[in-house]
Design a protein around this motif. Structure first.
Motif, PDB file in Angstrom:
ATOM      1  N   UNK B  85       0.819  -1.234   0.000  1.00 14.55           N
ATOM      2  CA  UNK B  85       0.000   0.000   0.000  1.00 14.55           C
ATOM      3  C   UNK B  85       0.849   1.277   0.000  1.00 14.55           C
ATOM      4  N   UNK B  86       2.107   1.176  -0.407  1.00 13.88           N
ATOM      5  CA  UNK B  86       2.929   2.390  -0.502  1.00 13.88           C
ATOM      6  C   UNK B  86       2.330   3.274  -1.602  1.00 13.88           C
ATOM      7  N   UNK B  87       1.903   4.500  -1.289  1.00 10.30           N
ATOM      8  CA  UNK B  87       1.245   5.328  -2.317  1.00 10.30           C
ATOM      9  C   UNK B  87       2.193   5.784  -3.430  1.00 10.30           C
ATOM     10  N   UNK B  88       3.496   5.727  -3.184  1.00 10.55           N
ATOM     11  CA  UNK B  88       4.457   6.135  -4.232  1.00 10.55           C
ATOM     12  C   UNK B  88       4.516   5.024  -5.281  1.00 10.55           C
ATOM     13  N   UNK B  89       4.319   5.347  -6.560  1.00  6.54           N
ATOM     14  CA  UNK B  89       4.337   4.298  -7.591  1.00  6.54           C
ATOM     15  C   UNK B  89       5.648   3.518  -7.570  1.00  6.54           C
ATOM     16  N   UNK B  90       5.548   2.203  -7.848  1.00  5.80           N
ATOM     17  CA  UNK B  90       6.725   1.331  -7.756  1.00  5.80           C
ATOM     18  C   UNK B  90       7.861   1.844  -8.640  1.00  5.80           C
ATOM     19  N   UNK B  91       7.520   2.379  -9.807  1.00  7.39           N
ATOM     20  CA  UNK B  91       8.562   2.834 -10.729  1.00  7.39           C
ATOM     21  C   UNK B  91       9.310   4.063 -10.219  1.00  7.39           C
ATOM     22  N   UNK B  92       8.708   4.794  -9.283  1.00  6.89           N
ATOM     23  CA  UNK B  92       9.342   6.021  -8.773  1.00  6.89           C
ATOM     24  C   UNK B  92      10.263   5.756  -7.582  1.00  6.89           C
ATOM     25  N   UNK B  93      10.220   4.532  -7.039  1.00  7.85           N
ATOM     26  CA  UNK B  93      11.061   4.253  -5.866  1.00  7.85           C
ATOM     27  C   UNK B  93      12.464   3.904  -6.326  1.00  7.85           C
ATOM     28  N   UNK B  94      13.426   4.387  -5.584  1.00  8.42           N
ATOM     29  CA  UNK B  94      14.808   4.155  -6.008  1.00  8.42           C
ATOM     30  C   UNK B  94      15.698   3.891  -4.800  1.00  8.42           C
ATOM     31  N   UNK B  95      16.504   2.866  -4.948  1.00 15.23           N
ATOM     32  CA  UNK B  95      17.411   2.464  -3.871  1.00 15.23           C
ATOM     33  C   UNK B  95      18.456   3.535  -3.578  1.00 15.23           C
ATOM     34  N   UNK B  96      18.892   4.215  -4.642  1.00 14.65           N
ATOM     35  CA  UNK B  96      19.944   5.235  -4.469  1.00 14.65           C
ATOM     36  C   UNK B  96      19.441   6.387  -3.608  1.00 14.65           C
ATOM     37  N   UNK B  97      18.166   6.766  -3.817  1.00 17.11           N
ATOM     38  CA  UNK B  97      17.598   7.854  -3.007  1.00 17.11           C
ATOM     39  C   UNK B  97      17.584   7.439  -1.536  1.00 17.11           C
ATOM     40  N   UNK B  98      17.141   6.181  -1.308  1.00 11.90           N
ATOM     41  CA  UNK B  98      17.097   5.688   0.077  1.00 11.90           C
ATOM     42  C   UNK B  98      18.490   5.700   0.685  1.00 11.90           C
ATOM     43  N   UNK B  99      19.468   5.231  -0.089  1.00 12.51           N
ATOM     44  CA  UNK B  99      20.842   5.159   0.430  1.00 12.51           C
ATOM     45  C   UNK B  99      21.350   6.551   0.773  1.00 12.51           C
ATOM     46  N   UNK B 100      21.186   7.483  -0.154  1.00  9.60           N
ATOM     47  CA  UNK B 100      21.709   8.841   0.092  1.00  9.60           C
ATOM     48  C   UNK B 100      20.958   9.514   1.246  1.00  9.60           C
ATOM     49  N   UNK B 101      19.646   9.279   1.320  1.00 12.01           N
ATOM     50  CA  UNK B 101      18.863   9.904   2.397  1.00 12.01           C
ATOM     51  C   UNK B 101      19.323   9.408   3.757  1.00 12.01           C
ATOM     52  N   UNK B 102      19.519   8.098   3.870  1.00 16.92           N
ATOM     53  CA  UNK B 102      19.903   7.553   5.176  1.00 16.92           C
ATOM     54  C   UNK B 102      21.346   7.924   5.537  1.00 16.92           C
ATOM     55  N   UNK B 103      22.221   7.923   4.528  1.00 16.03           N
ATOM     56  CA  UNK B 103      23.615   8.320   4.799  1.00 16.03           C
ATOM     57  C   UNK B 103      23.632   9.797   5.217  1.00 16.03           C
ATOM     58  N   UNK B 104      22.853  10.606   4.513  1.00 18.88           N
ATOM     59  CA  UNK B 104      22.822  12.035   4.845  1.00 18.88           C
ATOM     60  C   UNK B 104      22.231  12.247   6.237  1.00 18.88           C
ATOM     61  N   UNK B 105      21.212  11.461   6.586  1.00 20.77           N
ATOM     62  CA  UNK B 105      20.617  11.572   7.929  1.00 20.77           C
ATOM     63  C   UNK B 105      21.673  11.264   8.987  1.00 20.77           C
ATOM     64  N   UNK B 106      22.442  10.203   8.741  1.00 24.75           N
ATOM     65  CA  UNK B 106      23.483   9.839   9.705  1.00 24.75           C
ATOM     66  C   UNK B 106      24.546  10.944   9.797  1.00 24.75           C
ATOM     67  N   UNK B 107      24.895  11.505   8.645  1.00 22.61           N
ATOM     68  CA  UNK B 107      25.939  12.549   8.637  1.00 22.61           C
ATOM     69  C   UNK B 107      25.453  13.815   9.332  1.00 22.61           C
ATOM     70  N   UNK B 108      24.167  14.112   9.150  1.00 19.15           N
ATOM     71  CA  UNK B 108      23.615  15.278   9.857  1.00 19.15           C
ATOM     72  C   UNK B 108      23.740  15.083  11.359  1.00 19.15           C
ATOM     73  N   UNK B 109      23.420  13.873  11.794  1.00 17.08           N
ATOM     74  CA  UNK B 109      23.552  13.577  13.221  1.00 17.08           C
ATOM     75  C   UNK B 109      24.997  13.746  13.646  1.00 17.08           C
ATOM     76  N   UNK B 110      25.897  13.332  12.744  1.00 17.73           N
ATOM     77  CA  UNK B 110      27.322  13.371  13.098  1.00 17.73           C
ATOM     78  C   UNK B 110      27.881  14.785  13.111  1.00 17.73           C
ATOM     79  N   UNK B 111      27.403  15.632  12.210  1.00 20.62           N
ATOM     80  CA  UNK B 111      27.884  17.022  12.264  1.00 20.62           C
ATOM     81  C   UNK B 111      27.409  17.674  13.556  1.00 20.62           C
ATOM     82  N   UNK B 112      26.255  17.221  13.997  1.00 21.82           N
ATOM     83  CA  UNK B 112      25.660  17.705  15.226  1.00 21.82           C
ATOM     84  C   UNK B 112      26.453  17.175  16.435  1.00 21.82           C
TER      85      UNK B 112
END
Lengths: 406, 291
Positions: B85-112
């Protein structure tokens, strides 16, 4: 069901870890998952099954050794010395069983090698007296050789490639187990799950049977000859080194290490003979390692740490007889089968084997002395192990039938 | 972008599989982790109370900006999961976005929290590199970055690599989810907090609650066939996600129990070389070709 034999011990190790500080609950969970894994291993069918893209298969000989490994882990927890952290031991045992089951049931040889590699890394990272580098070298090298063997078997059609694959397979398994020439030092002060005995006495038997029954299946007949020759050569080397090292050792951990080596030498020769009797002998010896030599070493470990004066009691003579493979214990039938099989191939080999076997008679008496003055718990444990071994020795056809060597 | 898609993405980000779902599932996982890691606190109720205690009181206002940004990135990663039931169409989901988002989230925590002496940046960076291997190597043979396609991929030659990546992913989770002392700015779940109660501690606490779903959900998306869009599918997805969370807590417990030396040895000497071998194996099997 084969996949459950892997899943239950893995889940048991996880749940046991989560409940680590609730001792009774953790032990109950470990027991429940261990028994469930044992039932799954006993009732698994030999046919290949696929789950989530993974192939699972549990051939009859591997299944028998896997079941015996479950029993050996149970004995190790049951006979743990008073005051030992049984939860930690049970979790380590279930983790080891999960690794053994992964090796036993995974159909893809590369996956088997990866399972060995991961096990080697995690095992070497456990806190122990020896350095990480010293402990990881041999098993990791062995696992990488297994990866090479798997890739060569799958990817080359040439005879040279297949021969190298056979060589890498045997060397990889011996290195992973920690047999000569990759023998590690054995310090009784090291906790058993982190010591080389974990490979020599617990993880090794299943790995070597998987090698003999499944991993070597992809080799051609010509490459198979080279594989058998390397197995026999390494077997003779380990047997000779075990006997020689045993004679030069004082009654202590070193003597135990060489006694494992002696048994493993016989196992390798038995597998290298590529005969039904040879395989049966090797299987009986592996059962004897799992249900006698390993638990006896664990029982003797507290006395080895104390380094008290060696003493021999009346029961010690029975222990010595069982360890030396005298009648009517399990080792006797194994040695008899091995001699029969070797004499059919080359009598000098049979003669060498007989001399090496006889050399362990006095050495086993010295091994039995290492128990010192046994406590009631140790005496009970020794009696239990001797009864089990006697049962296998009196009716070896049961094990031989299970492994398909009768 | 049509307004319909914008609306779907907004729903996804704010409700499911975004903020509401991540907070609910994260709270369950966090309570379970607190209960398992610090059993001295008692049952699940005291564990829940200690999890809720990180939220700021009425006197405090808002959360640290970095924490909110990192949480937002984690929610973006949630949208990329192959959840039912993910409302985002399957074709629009991308592993690279997930990877960069999570890495960036971790880095934000780390700069903090960069200068916090009790943390080990080298260990966390190593684990992040290994996690990227586990995330991206399965995409090599299928040549596809859609999580649902990777979960469905059936190349026999890629099975060993996928299995290796699965284990690698699980081994990386304790550090990525801030479950071990070397990687947890706020301390391990249920343990004595490293930050004084207040906005900062609340920020770290909230972020960890939000991180459970994207990390465990991506695991379910990558290594298991996508769950169907029905109740059974949801249950299956939740079981895999919570199973993954349980495994990561069990690994963390073992690492904490065996001490900092074992943890460093485990990540630098076991996980990092295993990641290198996984990359090598992935390359060799890709060269041998998809069969």
């Amino acid at each position: 069901m084969a996949e459950l034999a892997l899943g239950f011990p893995f889940a048991g190790a996880l749940v046991g870890s989560l409940l680590r500080r609730r001792h009774r609950l953790a032990l109950l969970a470990c027991l429940a998952f261990g028994l469930a894994g044992l039932v799954a291993a006993v009732t698994a069918r030999p046919e290949r099954a696929t789950l989530a893209g993974l192939d699972f298969q549990l051939a009859a000989p591997v299944q028998a050794i896997l079941v015996v490994s479950f029993l050996a882990a149970g004995l190790a927890v049951l006979l743990a010395p008073a005051g030992a952290d049984r939860v930690a031991l049970a979790v380590s045992g279930l983790g080891g069983l999960a690794a053994i089951a992964a090796v036993a049931v995974l159909g893809n040889p590369v996956l088997v090698a990866l399972a060995v590699l991961l096990t080697a890394g995690v095992h070497a990272a456990l806190p122990a007296l020896r350095s990480f580098g010293e402990r990881v070298r041999a098993p990791a090298f062995g696992a990488l050789l297994l990866v090479l063997a798997a890739l060569l078997t799958a990817g080359t059609g040439s005879l040279a490639g297949a021969r190298i694959a056979g060589l890498a397979l045997v060397l990889g398994v011996t290195a992973a187990i920690g047999l000569a020439p990759y023998l590690g030092a054995l310090d009784p002060r090291e906790p058993a799950p982190a010591s080389p005995v974990a490979w020599l006495g617990f993880l090794g038997p299943t790995l070597v049977v998987v090698m003999a029954t499944r991993l070597s299946g992809g080799l051609s007949a010509e490459a198979g000859d080279a594989y058998a020759a390397v197995l026999i050569g390494l077997g003779i080397f380990n047997l000779g080194l075990g006997a020689l090292g045993g004679w030069r050792s004082k009654p202590g951990a070193d003597l135990w290490r060489y006694s494992f080596l002696g048994d493993w030498g016989l196992v390798l020769v038995g597998l290298g003979l590529l005969s039904r009797d040879g395989f049966g002998a090797a299987s009986l010896l592996l059962v004897s390692i799992l249900l006698l030599r390993l638990p006896l070493y664990l029982l003797a470990r507290p006395a080895l740490v104390k380094t008290g004066r060696p003493e021999l009691h009346a029961a010690g003579l029975l222990v010595a007889a069982a360890l030396a493979g005298s009648a009517p214990f399990a080792g006797f039938a194994a040695r008899l089968l091995l001699l029969r099989s070797a004499s059919a191939v080359a009598w000098p080999l049979a003669l060498f084997l007989a001399v090496a076997m006889l050399s362990w008679l006095p050495l086993s008496i010295r091994l039995a002395q290492t128990f010192g003055r046994p406590s009631r718990r140790v005496t009970f444990g020794v009696a239990l192990l001797l009864v089990i071994n006697l049962a296998v020795g009196l009716y070896p056809a049961f094990i031989l039938k299970l492994v398909g060597a009768s | 972008m049509p307004w319909g898609d914008v609306f779907d993405n907004a729903i996804g980000l704010l409700v499911y599989p975004g903020a509401v779902a991540a907070l609910l599932l994260g709270a369950i996982a966090e309570i379970g982790a607190t209960w398992a890691l610090v059993p001295e606190r008692g049952g699940l109720r005291p564990a829940a109370r200690s999890v809720l205690a990180v939220l700021p009181g009425s006197a405090a206002r808002g959360f640290p900006t970095f924490s909110l940004l990192a949480a937002l990135l984690a929610l973006v990663a949630c949208l990329q999961m192959a959840a039912p039931f993910n409302p985002v169409p399957a074709g629009d989901r991308n592993l690279l976005i997930a990877a960069f988002a999570l890495i960036a989230a971790a880095w934000l925590t780390w700069t903090w929290g960069w200068s916090r002496g009790e943390l080990d940046p080298r260990l966390v960076l190593t684990v992040q590199a290994c996690w990227l291997v586990a995330l991206l190597v399965p995409a090599v043979v299928p040549q596809n970055f859609h999580p649902q396609a990777l979960g469905n991929s059936a190349f026999p030659s890629a099975v060993p690599t996928r299995a290796a990546c699965l284990f690698l992913y699980l081994m990386c989770l304790p550090a990525l989810l801030n479950l071990i002392p070397e990687a947890a700015p706020q301390g391990v779940p249920g343990g004595p907090g490293r930050r004084l109660p207040g906005i900062e501690a609340a920020g770290f606490g909230l972020l960890r609650i939000v991180l459970w779903l994207p990390y465990c959900g991506l695991f379910a998306s990558l290594f298991f066939a996508p769950s169907s869009d029905d109740v059974l599918g949801i249950i299956r997805f939740l079981v895999i996600v919570l199973g993954c969370a349980m495994v990561s807590v069990a690994i963390s417990l073992n690492l904490i129990y065996r001490g900092a030396r074992f943890t460093r040895r485990f990540y630098f000497n076991v996980v990092a070389p295993f990641a290198i071998i996984t990359v090598g194996l992935g390359m060799v099997l890709a060269l041998l070709g998809p069969k």
